[in-house]
Design a protein around this motif. Structure first.
Motif, PDB file in Angstrom:
ATOM      1  N   HIS A  63       0.836  -1.110  -0.068  1.00  0.00           N
ATOM      2  CA  HIS A  63      -0.098  -0.094   0.086  1.00  0.00           C
ATOM      3  C   HIS A  63       0.952   1.183  -0.005  1.00  0.00           C
ATOM      4  CE1 HIS A  63       0.859  -0.873   4.129  1.00  0.00           C
ATOM      5  NE2 HIS A  63       0.678   0.341   4.494  1.00  0.00           N
ATOM      6  N   ARG A  64       0.425   2.363  -0.196  1.00  0.00           N
ATOM      7  CA  ARG A  64       1.130   3.646  -0.337  1.00  0.00           C
ATOM      8  C   ARG A  64       1.555   3.815   0.809  1.00  0.00           C
ATOM      9  NH1 ARG A  64       0.547   7.321  -4.570  1.00  0.00           N
ATOM     10  NH2 ARG A  64       1.687   8.606  -3.457  1.00  0.00           N
ATOM     11  N   PHE A  65       2.785   4.386   0.668  1.00  0.00           N
ATOM     12  CA  PHE A  65       3.538   5.128   1.878  1.00  0.00           C
ATOM     13  C   PHE A  65       3.719   6.618   1.636  1.00  0.00           C
ATOM     14  CE2 PHE A  65       7.454   6.202   4.223  1.00  0.00           C
ATOM     15  CZ  PHE A  65       7.089   6.060   5.333  1.00  0.00           C
ATOM     16  N   TYR A  66       3.218   7.456   2.449  1.00  0.00           N
ATOM     17  CA  TYR A  66       3.133   9.003   2.197  1.00  0.00           C
ATOM     18  C   TYR A  66       4.310   9.693   2.751  1.00  0.00           C
ATOM     19  CZ  TYR A  66      -1.469   7.932  -0.118  1.00  0.00           C
ATOM     20  OH  TYR A  66      -2.273   7.367  -0.769  1.00  0.00           O
ATOM     21  N   ASN A  67       5.093   9.110   3.595  1.00  0.00           N
ATOM     22  CA  ASN A  67       6.257   9.717   3.955  1.00  0.00           C
ATOM     23  C   ASN A  67       6.183  11.143   4.795  1.00  0.00           C
ATOM     24  OD1 ASN A  67       9.161   9.531   4.100  1.00  0.00           O
ATOM     25  ND2 ASN A  67       9.499  10.912   2.447  1.00  0.00           N
ATOM     26  N   LYS A  68       5.073  10.937   5.607  1.00  0.00           N
ATOM     27  CA  LYS A  68       4.619  12.220   6.136  1.00  0.00           C
ATOM     28  C   LYS A  68       5.517  12.783   7.263  1.00  0.00           C
ATOM     29  CE  LYS A  68      -0.353  11.436   5.578  1.00  0.00           C
ATOM     30  NZ  LYS A  68      -1.624  11.129   6.186  1.00  0.00           N
ATOM     31  N   ASP A  69       6.271  11.724   7.745  1.00  0.00           N
ATOM     32  CA  ASP A  69       7.249  12.139   8.926  1.00  0.00           C
ATOM     33  C   ASP A  69       8.652  12.381   8.455  1.00  0.00           C
ATOM     34  OD1 ASP A  69       5.358  11.959  10.974  1.00  0.00           O
ATOM     35  OD2 ASP A  69       5.793   9.834  11.222  1.00  0.00           O
ATOM     36  N   LYS A  70       8.685  12.290   7.065  1.00  0.00           N
ATOM     37  CA  LYS A  70       9.981  12.475   6.141  1.00  0.00           C
ATOM     38  C   LYS A  70      11.045  11.559   6.600  1.00  0.00           C
ATOM     39  CE  LYS A  70       9.376  17.596   5.785  1.00  0.00           C
ATOM     40  NZ  LYS A  70       9.673  18.848   6.056  1.00  0.00           N
ATOM     41  N   LEU A  71      10.651  10.423   6.662  1.00  0.00           N
ATOM     42  CA  LEU A  71      11.617   9.268   6.986  1.00  0.00           C
ATOM     43  C   LEU A  71      12.513   8.927   5.947  1.00  0.00           C
ATOM     44  CD1 LEU A  71      11.919   6.576   8.979  1.00  0.00           C
ATOM     45  CD2 LEU A  71      10.572   5.471   7.321  1.00  0.00           C
ATOM     46  N   LEU A  72      12.043   9.098   4.550  1.00  0.00           N
ATOM     47  CA  LEU A  72      12.762   8.587   3.445  1.00  0.00           C
ATOM     48  C   LEU A  72      13.170  10.281   2.600  1.00  0.00           C
ATOM     49  CD1 LEU A  72      10.928   5.448   2.303  1.00  0.00           C
ATOM     50  CD2 LEU A  72      13.056   5.838   3.820  1.00  0.00           C
ATOM     51  N   PRO A  73      13.877  10.037   1.829  1.00  0.00           N
ATOM     52  CA  PRO A  73      14.021  11.271   0.831  1.00  0.00           C
ATOM     53  C   PRO A  73      12.930  11.672   0.126  1.00  0.00           C
ATOM     54  CG  PRO A  73      16.053   9.596   0.620  1.00  0.00           C
ATOM     55  CD  PRO A  73      14.934   8.890   1.268  1.00  0.00           C
ATOM     56  N   LYS A  74      12.770  12.847  -0.251  1.00  0.00           N
ATOM     57  CA  LYS A  74      11.617  13.601  -0.869  1.00  0.00           C
ATOM     58  C   LYS A  74      12.033  13.223  -2.474  1.00  0.00           C
ATOM     59  CE  LYS A  74       8.934  17.564  -1.646  1.00  0.00           C
ATOM     60  NZ  LYS A  74       8.666  18.973  -1.195  1.00  0.00           N
ATOM     61  N   ILE A  75      11.255  12.440  -3.153  1.00  0.00           N
ATOM     62  CA  ILE A  75      11.525  12.420  -4.431  1.00  0.00           C
ATOM     63  C   ILE A  75      10.171  12.496  -5.286  1.00  0.00           C
ATOM     64  CG2 ILE A  75      13.467  10.650  -4.180  1.00  0.00           C
ATOM     65  CD1 ILE A  75      11.751   8.315  -4.625  1.00  0.00           C
ATOM     66  N   ASN A  76      10.242  12.202  -6.806  1.00  0.00           N
ATOM     67  CA  ASN A  76       8.947  12.394  -7.557  1.00  0.00           C
ATOM     68  C   ASN A  76       8.335  11.222  -7.615  1.00  0.00           C
ATOM     69  OD1 ASN A  76       9.191  15.188  -7.736  1.00  0.00           O
ATOM     70  ND2 ASN A  76      10.888  14.986  -9.321  1.00  0.00           N
ATOM     71  N   ASP A 132       6.890   2.951  17.256  1.00  0.00           N
ATOM     72  CA  ASP A 132       5.497   2.686  18.189  1.00  0.00           C
ATOM     73  C   ASP A 132       4.443   2.379  17.140  1.00  0.00           C
ATOM     74  OD1 ASP A 132       4.676   5.048  16.902  1.00  0.00           O
ATOM     75  OD2 ASP A 132       5.520   6.337  18.360  1.00  0.00           O
ATOM     76  N   ARG A 133       3.167   2.511  17.470  1.00  0.00           N
ATOM     77  CA  ARG A 133       2.173   1.827  16.586  1.00  0.00           C
ATOM     78  C   ARG A 133       2.264   2.608  15.427  1.00  0.00           C
ATOM     79  NH1 ARG A 133      -1.330  -1.771  19.298  1.00  0.00           N
ATOM     80  NH2 ARG A 133      -2.792  -1.368  17.720  1.00  0.00           N
ATOM     81  N   THR A 134       2.484   3.834  15.303  1.00  0.00           N
ATOM     82  CA  THR A 134       2.162   4.493  13.998  1.00  0.00           C
ATOM     83  C   THR A 134       3.535   5.081  13.206  1.00  0.00           C
ATOM     84  OG1 THR A 134       1.764   6.600  15.469  1.00  0.00           O
ATOM     85  CG2 THR A 134      -0.205   5.284  14.926  1.00  0.00           C
ATOM     86  N   HIS A 135       4.716   5.092  14.075  1.00  0.00           N
ATOM     87  CA  HIS A 135       5.775   5.665  13.581  1.00  0.00           C
ATOM     88  C   HIS A 135       6.958   4.904  13.324  1.00  0.00           C
ATOM     89  CE1 HIS A 135       3.620   8.964  15.675  1.00  0.00           C
ATOM     90  NE2 HIS A 135       3.836   9.768  14.535  1.00  0.00           N
TER      91      HIS A 135
END
Length: 204
Positions: A63-76, A132-135
């Motif tokens: 499923h989609r991972f939206y990277n809201k916490d900026k865990l990963l690099p911002k890419i297109n 934790d359960r969400t991060h």
């Protein structure tokens, strides 16, 4: 390969063991990674990661991972996550068998990929774990190199889980310094060369 400034790349099996990803049981990350390497991606001659399972259709619980916490690099490219055993899809039994349904470590590990649908390939592969359960834990998030995926493909699941490494790593890890030093010296006689070879084989 695009990786965040502070993110470590796991380049070989020794790096993976040192990271402690998926360890110890009942964590499922190592089984998940073995499945991904063998069934979900093919490495071509140019070290490109060709998709063998489409993450956009929800198979295997992707499923989609939206990277809201900026865990990963911002890419297109979009990110997709797999490994949540609450929604395991058709993941094989050996990945899901230790899932307890409780709030423990049996469902903590994930794989996240960046997916180029036009070229039908993964641009980057990451492994991570919940803090934790969400991060997810930024300090336990790693990029997986194509070389590591190739190493995993060469091993049976039993050998991979038991901690065996590939042949080149066994040589570098197990061969005594005295043997390594001897091999750097010029040896003119066949007798000397054979002695070195026989001595090295004993430590494989």
């Amino acid at each position: 390969m695009i990786v965040g400034n502070m993110m470590r790349t796991l380049n070989n099996l020794s790096d993976l063991r040192e990271s402690r990803f998926g360890q110890p049981p009942p964590r499922h990350g190592l089984n998940l990674l073995w499945w991904f390497a063998h069934d979900c991606v093919q490495i071509d001659s140019n070290s490109r990661m060709i998709v063998q399972c489409n993450p956009t259709n929800g198979a295997f619980g992707f499923h989609r991972f939206y990277n809201k916490d900026k865990l990963l690099p911002k890419i297109n490219l979009p990110y997709y996550e797999v490994g949540n055993l609450h929604n395991a899809g058709s993941l094989p039994d050996y990945v899901t068998e230790n899932y307890t349904t409780h709030s423990d470590n049996s469902n903590t590990d994930r794989i996240i990929v960046s997916f180029d649908s036009r070229r039908r390939r993964f641009e980057n592969v990451y492994v991570t774990q919940h803090s934790d359960r969400t991060h997810f834990d930024q300090n336990r998030t790693y990029c997986i190199s194509t070389d590591l995926l190739k190493d995993i493909k060469e091993l049976s699941r039993k050998d991979f889980l038991s901690g065996r490494t590939n042949r080149s790593e066994q040589l570098s890890i197990r061969m005594p310094q005295s043997v390594q030093h001897s091999q750097t010296n010029t040896c003119q006689s066949w007798k000397c060369r054979c002695l070195i070879l026989k001595f090295a084989v004993c430590f494989l």
